[in-house]
Each structure stands twice: as C-alpha cells, then as structure tokens.
Design an enzyme around this catalytic site. Structure first.
Site, PDB file in Angstrom:
ATOM      1  N   HIS A   1       0.874  -1.187   0.000  1.00  0.00           N
ATOM      2  CA  HIS A   1       0.000   0.000   0.000  1.00  0.00           C
ATOM      3  C   HIS A   1       0.907   1.231   0.000  1.00  0.00           C
ATOM      4  O   HIS A   1       1.572   1.523  -0.990  1.00  0.00           O
ATOM      5  CB  HIS A   1      -0.931  -0.104   1.215  1.00  0.00           C
ATOM      6  CG  HIS A   1      -2.075   0.853   1.234  1.00  0.00           C
ATOM      7  ND1 HIS A   1      -2.402   1.687   0.199  1.00  0.00           N
ATOM      8  CD2 HIS A   1      -3.007   1.119   2.211  1.00  0.00           C
ATOM      9  CE1 HIS A   1      -3.460   2.412   0.524  1.00  0.00           C
ATOM     10  NE2 HIS A   1      -3.845   2.087   1.744  1.00  0.00           N
TER      11      HIS A   1
ATOM     12  N   HIS B   1      -2.646  -2.672  -9.920  1.00  0.00           N
ATOM     13  CA  HIS B   1      -3.552  -2.024  -8.975  1.00  0.00           C
ATOM     14  C   HIS B   1      -4.811  -2.864  -8.875  1.00  0.00           C
ATOM     15  O   HIS B   1      -5.250  -3.443  -9.866  1.00  0.00           O
ATOM     16  CB  HIS B   1      -3.898  -0.609  -9.479  1.00  0.00           C
ATOM     17  CG  HIS B   1      -4.444   0.257  -8.402  1.00  0.00           C
ATOM     18  ND1 HIS B   1      -5.763   0.270  -8.050  1.00  0.00           N
ATOM     19  CD2 HIS B   1      -3.821   1.131  -7.577  1.00  0.00           C
ATOM     20  CE1 HIS B   1      -5.928   1.125  -7.061  1.00  0.00           C
ATOM     21  NE2 HIS B   1      -4.779   1.655  -6.752  1.00  0.00           N
TER      22      HIS B   1
ATOM     23  N   ASP C   1       2.589   5.163  -7.472  1.00  0.00           N
ATOM     24  CA  ASP C   1       3.837   5.071  -6.726  1.00  0.00           C
ATOM     25  C   ASP C   1       5.064   4.854  -7.595  1.00  0.00           C
ATOM     26  O   ASP C   1       6.182   4.905  -7.107  1.00  0.00           O
ATOM     27  CB  ASP C   1       3.744   3.919  -5.713  1.00  0.00           C
ATOM     28  CG  ASP C   1       2.716   4.229  -4.665  1.00  0.00           C
ATOM     29  OD1 ASP C   1       2.776   5.344  -4.128  1.00  0.00           O
ATOM     30  OD2 ASP C   1       1.850   3.383  -4.395  1.00  0.00           O
TER      31      ASP C   1
HETATM   32  C1  LIG Z   1      -1.336  -3.477  -6.109  1.00  0.00           C
HETATM   33  C2  LIG Z   1      -1.466  -5.004  -6.014  1.00  0.00           C
HETATM   34  C3  LIG Z   1      -1.291  -5.407  -4.529  1.00  0.00           C
HETATM   35  C4  LIG Z   1      -2.859  -5.407  -6.503  1.00  0.00           C
HETATM   36  O1  LIG Z   1      -2.955  -6.764  -6.322  1.00  0.00           O
HETATM   37  P1  LIG Z   1      -4.219  -7.650  -6.704  1.00  0.00           P
HETATM   38  O2  LIG Z   1      -5.339  -6.821  -7.200  1.00  0.00           O
HETATM   39  O3  LIG Z   1      -4.489  -8.519  -5.522  1.00  0.00           O
HETATM   40  O4  LIG Z   1      -3.720  -8.488  -7.929  1.00  0.00           O
HETATM   41  P2  LIG Z   1      -3.124  -9.941  -7.855  1.00  0.00           P
HETATM   42  O5  LIG Z   1      -2.103 -10.034  -6.779  1.00  0.00           O
HETATM   43  O6  LIG Z   1      -4.285 -10.908  -7.815  1.00  0.00           O
HETATM   44  O7  LIG Z   1      -2.399 -10.045  -9.266  1.00  0.00           O
HETATM   45  C5  LIG Z   1      -3.002 -10.524 -10.452  1.00  0.00           C
HETATM   46  C6  LIG Z   1      -1.913 -11.160 -11.306  1.00  0.00           C
HETATM   47  O8  LIG Z   1      -0.950 -10.156 -11.684  1.00  0.00           O
HETATM   48  C7  LIG Z   1       0.334 -10.457 -11.122  1.00  0.00           C
HETATM   49  N1  LIG Z   1       0.863  -9.193 -10.590  1.00  0.00           N
HETATM   50  C8  LIG Z   1       0.161  -8.228  -9.936  1.00  0.00           C
HETATM   51  N2  LIG Z   1       0.955  -7.184  -9.657  1.00  0.00           N
HETATM   52  C9  LIG Z   1       2.176  -7.511 -10.144  1.00  0.00           C
HETATM   53  C10 LIG Z   1       3.404  -6.842 -10.170  1.00  0.00           C
HETATM   54  N3  LIG Z   1       3.522  -5.608  -9.619  1.00  0.00           N
HETATM   55  N4  LIG Z   1       4.458  -7.446 -10.727  1.00  0.00           N
HETATM   56  C11 LIG Z   1       4.327  -8.679 -11.281  1.00  0.00           C
HETATM   57  N5  LIG Z   1       3.187  -9.367 -11.313  1.00  0.00           N
HETATM   58  C12 LIG Z   1       2.116  -8.796 -10.739  1.00  0.00           C
HETATM   59  C13 LIG Z   1       0.071 -11.463 -10.012  1.00  0.00           C
HETATM   60  O9  LIG Z   1       1.217 -12.279  -9.797  1.00  0.00           O
HETATM   61  C14 LIG Z   1      -1.094 -12.215 -10.582  1.00  0.00           C
HETATM   62  O10 LIG Z   1      -0.608 -13.076 -11.573  1.00  0.00           O
HETATM   63  P3  LIG Z   1      -1.253 -14.553 -11.715  1.00  0.00           P
HETATM   64  O11 LIG Z   1      -2.666 -14.309 -12.154  1.00  0.00           O
HETATM   65  O12 LIG Z   1      -0.409 -15.237 -12.739  1.00  0.00           O
HETATM   66  O13 LIG Z   1      -1.176 -15.193 -10.362  1.00  0.00           O
HETATM   67  C15 LIG Z   1      -0.395  -5.696  -6.883  1.00  0.00           C
HETATM   68  O14 LIG Z   1      -0.542  -5.325  -8.231  1.00  0.00           O
HETATM   69  C16 LIG Z   1       1.023  -5.426  -6.416  1.00  0.00           C
HETATM   70  O15 LIG Z   1       1.520  -6.137  -5.530  1.00  0.00           O
HETATM   71  N6  LIG Z   1       1.705  -4.390  -6.976  1.00  0.00           N
HETATM   72  C17 LIG Z   1       3.013  -4.015  -6.546  1.00  0.00           C
HETATM   73  C18 LIG Z   1       2.900  -3.181  -5.287  1.00  0.00           C
HETATM   74  C19 LIG Z   1       2.395  -1.788  -5.566  1.00  0.00           C
HETATM   75  O16 LIG Z   1       2.860  -1.119  -6.467  1.00  0.00           O
HETATM   76  N7  LIG Z   1       1.435  -1.331  -4.720  1.00  0.00           N
HETATM   77  C20 LIG Z   1       0.919   0.032  -4.804  1.00  0.00           C
HETATM   78  C21 LIG Z   1      -0.512   0.060  -5.150  1.00  0.00           C
HETATM   79  S1  LIG Z   1      -1.013   1.749  -5.370  1.00  0.00           S
END
Ligand SMILES: CC(C)(COP(=O)(O)OP(=O)(O)OC[C@H]1O[C@@H](n2cnc3c(N)ncnc32)[C@H](O)[C@@H]1OP(=O)(O)O)[C@@H](O)C(=O)NCCC(=O)NCCS
Length: 427
Positions: free
Chosen positions: A267, A306, A362
């Site tokens: 987050h 996201h 971010d």
């Molecule tokens: C923001 C976040 C937590 C959202 O997560 P979410 O909605 O739960 O999405 P998921 O974790 O289910 O991801 C969906 C798919 O994309 C992949 N994925 C998501 N974000 C990714 C990333 N930043 N890098 C690589 N792969 C990613 C996941 O591994 C998953 O792949 P799969 O379907 O093969 O298992 C996630 O994208 C993330 O961890 N991003 C990096 C952290 C970040 O920048 N956070 C700031 C948010 S403002």
C-alpha cells in the site's frame, strides 16, 4: 422482471427474487435462502473484499478500466492543474469547492492549529534515533487522542469538525518532526506566513537561516502530489479507518490504525519499495534480467498493478509531468532511466499486458520525493499526510450514514468439529 435477480435453489427447487440496486444486490437478501430449517442462510465468500461494496459514498469515483478518478465529481487532472491541496481537502471533506471567504477561513483555521502540544514533542523524543518515521508518525497520531479526550464525542458535529481541523493541521508538524528526529536535527516550529505545503517544507528543511523560503516549483510539485494522494475510495487504509471508526473510537486512534495499514509495502510502502527495487536493479542493462525474474514469479514489479485500475493510473500520468518540473530544478534522478526502461519493456510484454498491469501512482512519486531531498523512509509519511483528508472525510461520512453499524465480517469456519479436551498425558 426488471431490476430483480431471480435465484433458483436447485436443492429445494425454490426461487427467490432479489432486488438489484445501483448495480448490486444486498448480501443480507441472500439470508432468506436456506438449505434446511436450522440453516443460518446463504452468505457470500469474498476474501479481501474484491467484489463487495461496504458502503455508499459520495466522495471519490474511480473507473478502473477507463482510468478515471474524480473527487466529488471533479477530475483529478483539473484539480492537480488548478486547485491547491487545502482547497482539495475542503472539497473532499465538505462536498463542494469553497467560495473565496470559505477558503480563507478554512486556511486560517488550519494555520492556527499547526502547533503540537509540548508533551507530544517530548513523546516523539523518546523514539530510538533510527526509528522509522512512519512508526513515529502512526504512534504519535494515536497519542494525540490522550491530549484531546473531547475527541471521543464522535456524535457531536462541532467536536468532529474540530478534530478534523486539528488533524489536517498537525499531521505535517508530526511528519516533519518524525523526519527531523530521525536525522537528529532540532524541531522547527510552524511558520504561519507560509502556505500549508511551504510551511511543511520549512519544518523539514530549515537550517540556520532566519526565514525559510520554499522553492515555488518544489512547493507546487509537493502540493500536487498531496492532491493526487488525498483520497482513493475504499482502499486498505481507508477501510481500516472506517472499520476502526465503526466501533466509535476517536478519530486519532482510528487514523493511527489507518496509517498502520498504509505502512505496508503493498500500500503506502510501495513507492519506498519502488526506489529500493530501482537501486537493486542498479543499471538499465539489468532491466531485462529483472523483468524475467518477476515473470518467473520471483518478486513483483513494484509500482505496477492495482486492485482497481486495469489501465494507466491517471495519477501516474500527472506525476510523470510533475517529475519533469522537479528534475529541472533538482537535477535528474539517476534512477529515472531505469524506471523509464522498466515501464517501456513492461508495457510491451505480454505478461504485464495480459494481466493489465500498468504503472500506478507510486511508480514515479518516489523518484520525485528522492530528488526533493526526502529519504525513502519518509515516503509513506508524505502519503499519510495527504491521505489524512480522505480518511477523515470517509470517517465523517460513515458516522452520518444510517446504514452503518460496527464493521464485523463473517467467516466460513473450516476448523475441527467439536471435540473433547485431551489431558496432557493422553496427547
Ligand atoms: C497493487 C497489487 C497489490 C494489486 O494486487 P491484486 O489486485 O491482488 O492483484 P493480484 O495479486 O491478484 O495479481 C493478479 C496477477 O498479476 C500479477 N501481478 C500483480 N501485480 C504484479 C506486479 N507488480 N508485478 C508482477 N506481477 C504482478 C500477479 O502475480 C497475478 O498473476 P497470476 O494471475 O499469474 O497469479 C499488486 O498489483 C502489487 O503487488 N503491486 C506491486 C505493489 C504496488 O505497487 N502497490 C501500490 C498500489 S497503489
């Protein structure tokens, strides 16, 4: 039948009519569906609340597929272009843009509340010299509840309004002191001649000069970043704010909890994680290998993806523009080239494209903060400062909402069935 969902229970042959309103059904309407006489009623299973609306809100609208973000109906790019953080905070909190007199009054009141009680300063001095500023921030915000016990009267609108003023005014002072503490510099008292953001820069960076004068470009850039972070509907920290607030805790305690949620790397800690990732990659040459590693499931591309945006985060676009303005003053952040290359490759790569992973707010904000002289540890604190307005608006909205009760999700129990206690000798 229009606006109704008909559900047929194949086990019993019964059908149920469930009204559809605002694109949703009421989860409680499913309770009438029962398998047997003593059945509790049908529930929905939704870990991480991916498809559950927990409130009605008039504050922030997001269309994740189209990349739209509106505060009280106003597009984020127009606010970033024409508004200030304090004006946007007013809009978010009270629903309308202030008239000139209202903005003056709001600004005057916020300015009057910037000082921290001396005991709070002493409290902050007790932290270890190397304490993470976010840990200091969230503990100190929570500690404010002991200074303002009146804040417990959360049903009194005037009392709520006073705490809102106090919190918006004092979070920059807490944030700045957390930073000064971590580098061993004396705390700087607020300068009421400066703007909200100018004064924040003063409390952070003033040295021996008699009067600190913020660079107007950097002051504006930081103000824009605050506008971009002011609210983002029901994210993890806002849900924490509403969840804690629903128990009728005072807003300082609830906001400390929201800040704690923001501390996590998925987050508010994400821009800190982006910077650490860029440092670890080290050079543009190493970008393809890093992308391969992420695609192989080893780590994530921080600052990408996201829960809601499945297209380019509209805030990321504005931030990229702001970054250019900041770098023209501070000099180019050497990590920018690595970030641009990561973005270029990721936007072409099927792994990221098929999962709709785009840069989020971010991805670039950390580079700007670093160029402005903030240590990475401070990034989440800056986020928390800006988001305080959104947290408070959401908290206030929740308390006025007759549909709301103490937040209490259900669970699906999957543990052991009833069994008798086994004496130690028999285990
Ligand atoms: C923001 C976040 C937590 C959202 O997560 P979410 O909605 O739960 O999405 P998921 O974790 O289910 O991801 C969906 C798919 O994309 C992949 N994925 C998501 N974000 C990714 C990333 N930043 N890098 C690589 N792969 C990613 C996941 O591994 C998953 O792949 P799969 O379907 O093969 O298992 C996630 O994208 C993330 O961890 N991003 C990096 C952290 C970040 O920048 N956070 C700031 C948010 S403002």
């Amino acid at each position: 039948m229009a606006d109704t969902l008909t559900i047929t229970d194949n086990r019993t042959g019964k059908t149920y009519q469930v009204p559809i309103e605002s694109g949703s059904i009421k989860a409680m309407d499913l309770r009438q569906i029962k398998a047997g006489a003593d059945d509790f009623g049908l529930m929905t299973y939704d870990p991480a609340f991916q498809n559950t609306a927990a409130c009605r809100s008039k504050i922030t609208y997001i269309d994740g597929d189209k990349g739209i973000l509106l505060y009280r109906g106003y597009p984020i790019d127009q606010l970033a272009e024409d508004s200030t953080f304090l004006e946007t905070a007013y809009l978010i909190l009270f629903g309308e843009l202030p008239k000139a007199g209202e903005l003056d009054e709001w600004t005057r009141k916020i300015t009057m509340h910037t000082m921290l009680h001396e005991n709070i300063k002493k409290f902050m001095e007790g932290f270890q010299y190397d304490a993470h500023p976010m840990g200091i921030f969230l503990s100190t915000v929570g500690a404010l509840s002991t200074i303002y016990p009146d804040a417990k009267k959360i049903h009194d609108e005037d009392v709520r309004r006073l705490q809102i003023l106090r919190l918006i005014a004092k979070v920059p002072s807490i944030a700045a002191y957390a930073y000064r503490h971590s580098i061993g510099r004396p705390y700087i008292y607020p300068d009421n001649d400066l703007s909200f953001t100018g004064n924040f820069l003063n409390m952070l960076f003033k040295m021996t000069e008699l009067k600190y004068r913020p660079h107007p470009v950097l002051e504006r850039a930081l103000d824009i970043l605050f506008i971009l972070h002011a609210d983002h509907e029901q994210n993890c920290s806002t849900s924490a704010m509403r969840g804690i607030g629903s128990s009728q805790a005072d807003p300082y305690s609830a906001l400390a909890g929201a800040a704690a949620a923001l501390y996590g790397p998925l987050h508010g800690g994400a821009n800190e994680a982006v910077l650490r990732m860029l440092q670890e990659i080290g050079s543009v040459r190493n970008v393809p290998a890093f992308i391969q590693k992420v695609k192989g499931g080893d780590g994530r591309l921080m600052g990408f993806g996201h829960r809601v945006y499945k297209s380019y985060d509209p805030r990321a676009k504005i931030i990229k523009k702001t970054a250019d303005q900041v770098f023209s003053i501070t000099g180019r952040n050497p990590l920018l080239d690595i970030a641009l290359e990561l973005e270029r490759i990721a936007l072409e790569d099927d792994y990221f494209v098929s999962r709709k992973l785009y840069p989020n707010v971010d991805f670039y904000s950390g580079l700007i903060y670093q160029a402005m002289g903030f240590p990475v540890d401070m990034f989440a604190v800056l986020f928390a400062m800006a988001r305080t307005s959104g947290w408070l608006a959401q908290w206030d909205e929740m308390l006025r909402d007759p549909d709301q009760k103490i937040a209490r999700p259900r669970q699906l129990y999957i543990g052991a069935a009833r069994r008798d206690y086994t004496p130690m000798s028999a285990r």
